[in-house]
Write a protein that holds these residues in place. Structure first.
Motif, PDB file in Angstrom:
ATOM      1  N   ILE A 277      -3.406 -11.506 -16.704  1.00  0.00           N
ATOM      2  CA  ILE A 277      -3.258 -10.962 -15.371  1.00  0.00           C
ATOM      3  C   ILE A 277      -2.374  -9.607 -15.661  1.00  0.00           C
ATOM      4  CG2 ILE A 277      -2.485 -10.851 -12.793  1.00  0.00           C
ATOM      5  CD1 ILE A 277      -5.007 -12.770 -13.519  1.00  0.00           C
ATOM      6  N   ILE A 278      -3.174  -8.339 -15.600  1.00  0.00           N
ATOM      7  CA  ILE A 278      -2.258  -7.297 -15.644  1.00  0.00           C
ATOM      8  C   ILE A 278      -1.746  -6.539 -14.387  1.00  0.00           C
ATOM      9  CG2 ILE A 278      -2.203  -5.123 -16.725  1.00  0.00           C
ATOM     10  CD1 ILE A 278      -3.777  -6.121 -18.758  1.00  0.00           C
ATOM     11  N   PRO A 279      -0.468  -6.356 -14.237  1.00  0.00           N
ATOM     12  CA  PRO A 279      -0.049  -5.439 -12.874  1.00  0.00           C
ATOM     13  C   PRO A 279      -0.244  -4.030 -12.832  1.00  0.00           C
ATOM     14  CG  PRO A 279       1.858  -6.066 -14.226  1.00  0.00           C
ATOM     15  CD  PRO A 279       0.656  -6.622 -15.232  1.00  0.00           C
ATOM     16  N   TRP A 280      -1.612  -4.001 -12.738  1.00  0.00           N
ATOM     17  CA  TRP A 280      -2.235  -2.412 -12.847  1.00  0.00           C
ATOM     18  C   TRP A 280      -1.534  -1.315 -11.832  1.00  0.00           C
ATOM     19  CZ3 TRP A 280      -4.588  -1.529 -17.342  1.00  0.00           C
ATOM     20  CH2 TRP A 280      -5.274  -2.564 -17.774  1.00  0.00           C
ATOM     21  N   LEU A 281      -1.217  -1.969 -10.787  1.00  0.00           N
ATOM     22  CA  LEU A 281      -0.587  -1.009  -9.666  1.00  0.00           C
ATOM     23  C   LEU A 281       0.851  -1.119  -9.279  1.00  0.00           C
ATOM     24  CD1 LEU A 281      -3.580  -1.362  -7.012  1.00  0.00           C
ATOM     25  CD2 LEU A 281      -3.243   0.287  -8.908  1.00  0.00           C
ATOM     26  N   SER A 282       1.438  -2.157  -9.757  1.00  0.00           N
ATOM     27  CA  SER A 282       2.972  -2.432  -9.719  1.00  0.00           C
ATOM     28  C   SER A 282       3.919  -2.111 -10.746  1.00  0.00           C
ATOM     29  CB  SER A 282       3.028  -3.965  -9.099  1.00  0.00           C
ATOM     30  OG  SER A 282       2.472  -4.843 -10.102  1.00  0.00           O
ATOM     31  N   ASP A 283       3.205  -1.974 -12.083  1.00  0.00           N
ATOM     32  CA  ASP A 283       4.160  -1.905 -13.202  1.00  0.00           C
ATOM     33  C   ASP A 283       3.701  -0.126 -13.585  1.00  0.00           C
ATOM     34  OD1 ASP A 283       4.108  -1.689 -16.316  1.00  0.00           O
ATOM     35  OD2 ASP A 283       5.423  -3.202 -15.642  1.00  0.00           O
ATOM     36  N   PRO A 284       4.595   0.487 -13.574  1.00  0.00           N
ATOM     37  CA  PRO A 284       4.557   1.899 -14.000  1.00  0.00           C
ATOM     38  C   PRO A 284       3.773   2.017 -15.334  1.00  0.00           C
ATOM     39  CG  PRO A 284       6.745   1.594 -13.349  1.00  0.00           C
ATOM     40  CD  PRO A 284       6.113   0.183 -13.553  1.00  0.00           C
ATOM     41  N   PHE A 285       4.126   1.390 -16.460  1.00  0.00           N
ATOM     42  CA  PHE A 285       3.560   1.594 -17.746  1.00  0.00           C
ATOM     43  C   PHE A 285       1.981   1.198 -17.534  1.00  0.00           C
ATOM     44  CE2 PHE A 285       1.623  -0.384 -21.797  1.00  0.00           C
ATOM     45  CZ  PHE A 285       1.923   0.360 -22.495  1.00  0.00           C
ATOM     46  N   TRP A 286       1.552  -0.066 -17.119  1.00  0.00           N
ATOM     47  CA  TRP A 286       0.304  -0.301 -16.901  1.00  0.00           C
ATOM     48  C   TRP A 286      -0.667   0.604 -15.906  1.00  0.00           C
ATOM     49  CZ3 TRP A 286      -1.807  -2.851 -20.630  1.00  0.00           C
ATOM     50  CH2 TRP A 286      -1.018  -3.770 -21.352  1.00  0.00           C
ATOM     51  N   ASN A 367      -3.177   5.594  -6.764  1.00  0.00           N
ATOM     52  CA  ASN A 367      -2.078   4.794  -6.257  1.00  0.00           C
ATOM     53  C   ASN A 367      -0.953   5.794  -5.663  1.00  0.00           C
ATOM     54  OD1 ASN A 367      -0.766   2.504  -6.388  1.00  0.00           O
ATOM     55  ND2 ASN A 367       0.162   2.701  -8.326  1.00  0.00           N
ATOM     56  N   GLU A 368      -1.114   6.785  -5.247  1.00  0.00           N
ATOM     57  CA  GLU A 368      -0.392   7.582  -4.561  1.00  0.00           C
ATOM     58  C   GLU A 368       0.985   7.972  -5.085  1.00  0.00           C
ATOM     59  OE1 GLU A 368       0.320   6.493  -0.468  1.00  0.00           O
ATOM     60  OE2 GLU A 368      -1.880   6.627   0.014  1.00  0.00           O
ATOM     61  N   GLY A 369       0.618   7.960  -6.620  1.00  0.00           N
ATOM     62  CA  GLY A 369       2.018   8.244  -7.456  1.00  0.00           C
ATOM     63  C   GLY A 369       2.803   7.032  -7.843  1.00  0.00           C
ATOM     64  N   ASP A 370       2.434   5.833  -7.026  1.00  0.00           N
ATOM     65  CA  ASP A 370       3.595   4.830  -7.081  1.00  0.00           C
ATOM     66  C   ASP A 370       2.995   4.122  -8.387  1.00  0.00           C
ATOM     67  OD1 ASP A 370       4.463   5.363  -4.573  1.00  0.00           O
ATOM     68  OD2 ASP A 370       3.058   4.138  -3.686  1.00  0.00           O
ATOM     69  N   PRO A 371       4.016   3.062  -8.764  1.00  0.00           N
ATOM     70  CA  PRO A 371       4.943   2.321  -8.107  1.00  0.00           C
ATOM     71  C   PRO A 371       6.247   2.945  -7.849  1.00  0.00           C
ATOM     72  CG  PRO A 371       4.727   1.381 -10.176  1.00  0.00           C
ATOM     73  CD  PRO A 371       3.706   2.336 -10.095  1.00  0.00           C
ATOM     74  N   ALA A 372       7.276   2.740  -6.885  1.00  0.00           N
ATOM     75  CA  ALA A 372       8.461   3.296  -6.823  1.00  0.00           C
ATOM     76  C   ALA A 372       9.446   2.977  -8.063  1.00  0.00           C
ATOM     77  CB  ALA A 372       9.161   2.812  -5.625  1.00  0.00           C
ATOM     78  N   VAL A 373      10.255   3.874  -8.264  1.00  0.00           N
ATOM     79  CA  VAL A 373      10.980   3.690  -9.421  1.00  0.00           C
ATOM     80  C   VAL A 373      12.656   3.776  -9.077  1.00  0.00           C
ATOM     81  CG1 VAL A 373      11.850   4.609 -11.747  1.00  0.00           C
ATOM     82  CG2 VAL A 373       9.209   4.407 -11.218  1.00  0.00           C
ATOM     83  N   ARG A 374      13.350   2.763  -9.559  1.00  0.00           N
ATOM     84  CA  ARG A 374      14.991   3.124  -9.018  1.00  0.00           C
ATOM     85  C   ARG A 374      15.513   4.129  -9.680  1.00  0.00           C
ATOM     86  NH1 ARG A 374      18.331  -2.364  -9.592  1.00  0.00           N
ATOM     87  NH2 ARG A 374      16.707  -3.099  -7.977  1.00  0.00           N
ATOM     88  N   GLY A 375      16.370   4.724  -8.707  1.00  0.00           N
ATOM     89  CA  GLY A 375      17.062   5.837  -9.102  1.00  0.00           C
ATOM     90  C   GLY A 375      16.365   7.193  -9.203  1.00  0.00           C
TER      91      GLY A 375
END
Length: 432
Positions: A277-286, A367-375
């Motif tokens: 199960i790959i987090p395509w939309l929630s992980d920036p790398f994938w 993905n509207e440029g997401d996911p959000a990245v801290r900082g």
């Protein structure tokens, strides 16, 4: 000494100098001195009408361009900036007419000195038709280009040097010219510097990797289909071009659903068979991997069609001569096929890189440029153009968005300029 003074007085009395001086003082007066009365009256009316109709507008516009207003809630800085830019454009048109008046008066005076008679009214219209009619016909298009393209660009450049933000917006507040402060903040303040470096590096990686993959895939398939041993070429070409026929935004939205980690078919029906199960939309790398794969799918049909057409024009006798000389497949590809392909398609391939550098659609629709990245104040898959969109329409940081846009434009212009100059098609232009 007397001879020198006489020569000086004579030079001042020469028709060309006197006509030039008169046209500098009053537009049209030099033409009247040359006995071109209709032209002189026409230029005088044009100049007078220009000054009467535009004086107040230019006065307020130039004042507003320098001050951006002085009374909050009464003066609107953005409107004053726009009016000031329009005033500069109108003023340049007026200066062009003024310089034409001077040059025309001097040219007529030179012709008069050489003993050429003044052309009649019919001859004047004929000369205008032969020499000036093409310029007259492109003038409406030029004016439209200036106000549709040049004016918005100038406005964007102006905003980049102001303090226009969500918390400092007219008419409640007046804008101020801040010079290069926005550019300095972009590279000095941590929140802006870190975000810009991350987004810029990802934009470069995205542009190079996605564009190169679509070009390589298109080239490989074009060479494969062009092989004489392949049958049903027309059917295969039609199938391979189908992704190009479907509107890109439809394909992107479909892929966004397919890559959804919860209900998407890729995770649920394919990868689940391998307990993945790959987090395509929630992980920036994938998410970046998914976007690159989608762009490769969307972009290769155009490159495939482009290369396929060029391959048809490569002379067959060159391959036959290579066979006689004992050339291998690799040698024929390297010394015959690739030079022909790159000569004809290099400018278009360069434009593919420039287009993907600003490929807003796939980034925002997937993905509207997401996911959000801290900082950082940009998403994990945001490229520069999508970050500019968010700064403009979501956080209203108009000044920083304009500054980043200027940097983007300079980078693309420099890249395209130097790459075009290196292409054989550019070097051969104008030789024939």
């Amino acid at each position: 000494m007397a001879s020198s003074n006489d020569s000086s007085k004579y030079s001042l009395k020469r028709p060309r100098n006197l006509a030039t001086l008169l046209s500098i003082i009053v537009p049209g007066l030099g033409q009247m001195y040359n006995r071109r009365f209709l032209k002189g009256i026409f230029l005088f009316i044009i100049a007078t009408s220009f000054l009467i109709t535009t004086w107040d507008f230019l006065d307020i516009g130039i004042w507003g361009l320098f001050t951006l207003g002085t009374i909050p809630r009464e003066h609107h800085s953005v409107q004053l900036l726009i009016q000031g830019l329009i005033s500069v454009i109108v003023l340049l048109f007026g200066i062009a007419i003024y310089l034409f008046n001077i040059k025309d008066a001097r040219s007529d005076a030179v012709a008069k000195e050489n003993g050429k008679p003044n052309p009649g009214l019919l001859k004047g219209f004929t000369n205008f038709y032969n020499d000036g009619f093409p310029y007259f016909m492109i003038l409406p298009g030029l004016i439209m280009l200036i106000f549709i393209v040049v004016l918005p660009l100038a406005f964007m450049i102006g905003i980049a040097f102001t303090d226009y933000t969500q918390y400092n917006a007219p008419p409640r507040n007046l804008l101020s010219w801040v010079g290069f402060d926005n550019f300095i903040d972009l590279f000095s303040l941590d929140i802006w510097k870190n975000t810009f470096i991350n987004v810029f590096t990802w934009t470069i990686v995205w542009t190079v990797v996605a564009t190169t993959l679509q070009i390589v895939l298109g080239l490989f398939l074009a060479l494969l289909v062009n092989d004489k041993r392949i049958k049903f070429k027309r059917t295969i070409r039609t199938v391979l071009i189908l992704p190009w026929a479907v509107p890109a935004f439809v394909s992107i939205l479909i892929f966004s659903a397919l890559f959804n980690p919860t209900f998407g078919a890729i995770n649920r029906d394919i990868l689940s068979q391998f307990n993945l199960i790959i987090p395509w939309l929630s992980d920036p790398f994938w998410a970046k991997v998914a976007i690159i794969m989608i762009q490769t799918w969307l972009g290769f049909p155009f490159v495939f069609a482009l290369f396929t057409g060029v391959l048809q024009s490569v002379p067959a006798d060159m391959y036959e001569a290579a066979d006689v000389d004992g050339g291998t497949r690799w040698q024929k590809l390297k010394f015959i096929t690739m030079p022909h392909l790159l000569f004809a398609t290099a400018p278009l391939l360069i434009m593919q890189y420039a287009q993907n550098f600003n490929n807003f659609n796939i980034i925002y629709l997937f993905n509207e440029g997401d996911p959000a990245v801290r900082g950082q104040n940009a998403g994990g898959t945001d490229i520069l153009i999508s970050w500019v969109y968010k700064l403009t329409f979501e956080t209203n940081n108009y000044n920083m968005a304009a500054a980043i846009t200027i940097i983007m434009g300079l980078m693309i212009s420099i890249f395209a300029f130097f790459q075009f100059r290196k292409t054989a098609a550019f070097k051969e232009e104008g030789r024939y």
